[in-house]
Write a protein that holds these residues in place. Sequence first.
Motif, PDB file in Angstrom:
ATOM      1  N   HIS A 399      59.218 -19.521 101.048  1.00 33.84           N
ATOM      2  CA  HIS A 399      58.527 -20.326  99.961  1.00 33.84           C
ATOM      3  C   HIS A 399      59.034 -19.836  98.731  1.00 33.84           C
ATOM      4  O   HIS A 399      59.359 -20.786  97.851  1.00 33.84           O
ATOM      5  N   MET A 403      61.123 -22.751  96.364  1.00 39.47           N
ATOM      6  CA  MET A 403      60.439 -23.510  95.593  1.00 39.47           C
ATOM      7  C   MET A 403      60.614 -22.736  94.091  1.00 39.47           C
ATOM      8  O   MET A 403      60.203 -23.534  92.987  1.00 39.47           O
ATOM      9  N   MET A 437      53.946 -27.131  92.778  1.00 37.78           N
ATOM     10  CA  MET A 437      53.675 -26.246  93.835  1.00 37.78           C
ATOM     11  C   MET A 437      51.937 -26.399  93.986  1.00 37.78           C
ATOM     12  O   MET A 437      51.592 -26.510  95.288  1.00 37.78           O
ATOM     13  N   LYS A 441      52.237 -29.230  97.130  1.00 35.39           N
ATOM     14  CA  LYS A 441      52.434 -28.454  98.346  1.00 35.39           C
ATOM     15  C   LYS A 441      51.374 -28.561  99.287  1.00 35.39           C
ATOM     16  O   LYS A 441      51.470 -29.056 100.461  1.00 35.39           O
ATOM     17  N   ILE A 444      51.992 -32.374 101.089  1.00 31.93           N
ATOM     18  CA  ILE A 444      53.104 -32.205 101.795  1.00 31.93           C
ATOM     19  C   ILE A 444      52.604 -31.434 103.288  1.00 31.93           C
ATOM     20  O   ILE A 444      52.736 -32.040 104.413  1.00 31.93           O
ATOM     21  N   GLU A 445      51.729 -30.397 103.144  1.00 30.89           N
ATOM     22  CA  GLU A 445      51.295 -29.764 104.235  1.00 30.89           C
ATOM     23  C   GLU A 445      50.484 -30.454 105.143  1.00 30.89           C
ATOM     24  O   GLU A 445      50.180 -30.460 106.210  1.00 30.89           O
ATOM     25  N   SER A 448      51.739 -32.514 107.768  1.00 26.89           N
ATOM     26  CA  SER A 448      52.578 -31.961 108.538  1.00 26.89           C
ATOM     27  C   SER A 448      52.648 -32.539 110.287  1.00 26.89           C
ATOM     28  O   SER A 448      53.627 -32.499 110.770  1.00 26.89           O
ATOM     29  N   PRO A 454      57.581 -29.415 107.043  1.00 19.76           N
ATOM     30  CA  PRO A 454      57.058 -29.542 105.612  1.00 19.76           C
ATOM     31  C   PRO A 454      57.799 -28.780 104.438  1.00 19.76           C
ATOM     32  O   PRO A 454      57.956 -29.162 103.650  1.00 19.76           O
ATOM     33  N   LEU A 455      58.357 -27.406 104.855  1.00 19.13           N
ATOM     34  CA  LEU A 455      59.195 -26.832 104.019  1.00 19.13           C
ATOM     35  C   LEU A 455      60.414 -27.354 103.455  1.00 19.13           C
ATOM     36  O   LEU A 455      60.590 -27.181 102.209  1.00 19.13           O
ATOM     37  N   GLU A 458      59.165 -29.536 100.629  1.00 21.56           N
ATOM     38  CA  GLU A 458      58.738 -29.142  99.526  1.00 21.56           C
ATOM     39  C   GLU A 458      59.968 -28.387  98.897  1.00 21.56           C
ATOM     40  O   GLU A 458      59.957 -28.093  97.714  1.00 21.56           O
ATOM     41  N   ILE A 462      59.959 -29.947  95.212  1.00 19.10           N
ATOM     42  CA  ILE A 462      59.389 -29.031  94.210  1.00 19.10           C
ATOM     43  C   ILE A 462      60.340 -28.099  93.533  1.00 19.10           C
ATOM     44  O   ILE A 462      60.558 -27.709  92.357  1.00 19.10           O
TER      45      ILE A 462
END
Length: 562
Positions: A399, A403, A437, A441, A444-445, A448, A454-455, A458, A462
């Motif tokens: 993370h 990001m 973020m 974030k 987006i999560e 899931s 999701p990462l 991101e 982001i």
Amino acid sequence: MTEFDIIIFLGYIAGLLALGILYSSQIKNTKDMFAAGESSPWWIAGISGHMAMFTSGTFVVWGGIAFRQGLVGVSILMMIGISAWLVAFTIAARWKVSGAVTPAEYIENRFGRKAVHFYSWISTIFRMIDVGIALYAVSVILSALIVVPEGHFLAGSNSQTLSVYWAIVICGVSMVLVAAAGGLWAVLMADVIQFVVLTASVLIVIPLLLNEVGGIKSFIDNAPERFFIPYSREFPPLFLVGWVIIHFFKIGGQWAFVQRFLCVSSKQDAKKAALLFGLLFLVSPIFWMLPPMMYRIIDSNANSEKAFIMACQSVLPSGMLGLIAASMFAATASTVNSQINVFAGAFSREIYGKIARFRITEKSMLLFGRFVSLLLGLIVISIAVLIPSLGGAENVVLHLTGMLVTPIVLPSIWSLFSRKIGFSSVIATFSVSIAGMILLKPFIESKSGFIENPLLLEIWIIGIILPVSVLLLFEFTGSTESINSSRVIEIRDSADKVPSLAKAGRLRHFLISAYVLSTGLVILIIAVLNEQGRKVLLIAASALILAVIIINFRLLKNKFGD
């Protein structure tokens, strides 16, 4: 680890401390302390950059992915090599011809004093967390290997091995002392030595593990399905492309890597350093990730984060595990020392030195830089202790890198090419990404169930799209050039005319030869004392010793003639 392993490990740490003390006598000013006198050979800068990216977290995080998903762990790391090559052809030389001694000096020349304070504080916070992760990762591994008497004050929760927290303190203090004492020269030299030890150690483990799993054919036949596919559902091709972009910005703009382009003597050397950096990352991940991949065949239920060190434990004779532990410690020390050195340079030269310029001397500024190195080291140790409460090493690495790298470093990279980027664009880029973020974030999560990873979104939204969009907006709407861009151009015109101040060639050659020879002799002793893996150990020891003899013979021949 056996007592023999511990002796080798502690001897290696003592050698690193001695290196820092030795180079402390060579440092006369802050330029020597934080820029190696702008006289580092390009190959040392390239290897050092490679090692600065490499930590024990590589074994823990990406080694764990290699254990679970096979070649995916290799391909993710190889993307860094592609990024470094892109930097070599686009950015590395531009940093050198900026005329700055440190990245912070360029920031002041280009964006002004406020930007130096902003970058110093924000980048320090971000990088100290990153470095704390690396220190935590190596401490977890070492704590599991070092057995202490039951009930000992150094014992961990199981009362049989070293406490992770004591491992963090012991490792952290020894790493910080090297950076504080010997400056960038000590860091550069330690990186080269660590590279030799790490490479030798891993190349010894691989044939022993291949023999353990029954050879290459048996390894391939018994591997899980899709084990040799370079991407997966969790890390698809789009993730790999994003990883290249993120690390292009990271290598091209993060201060610890930029310092490698500034510490050499010319823009050509800066480019060659980046090319070597990239080449090493295109080749070496294959060797690093093979041990955890092969261990999957031996014990498929093993803890993935400890797969590398468990693979080593399963095949190495007494003594070699200590050398492996030392190489992992060394890899982490490289990152810790590099980051501490570059930010200590920023605080001492560009903040403390400029604020108190009318009453400051070079000697007192150097002393302040060493004090800051120690202070940053204490912060890193404290952060490492807190990592478990932040979700573990793998979660934090993915993370933070995905990001936060781009919004921090992209404005300075952009400014190397554009005159329209000023301090307001720096603040705007960072602020918009942080807002992204906070706001995007969680959204987006929350989706899931509809998004495989999701990462991935991101990182792209982001970590890449938002900061690039902000800077494009400034680029197309700005009508006047940045107020300080003309000053950078003036400095750039005389950039390659700075004379070399550090004359460390003979000491550098002696230290590299001595450490490589010592490593070869240690492996030779281990081979004599153990039957297990003796043939492989003898080959490795002979290769190292022979390399030292041949290189020194050629140097003497060139010096004195035929």
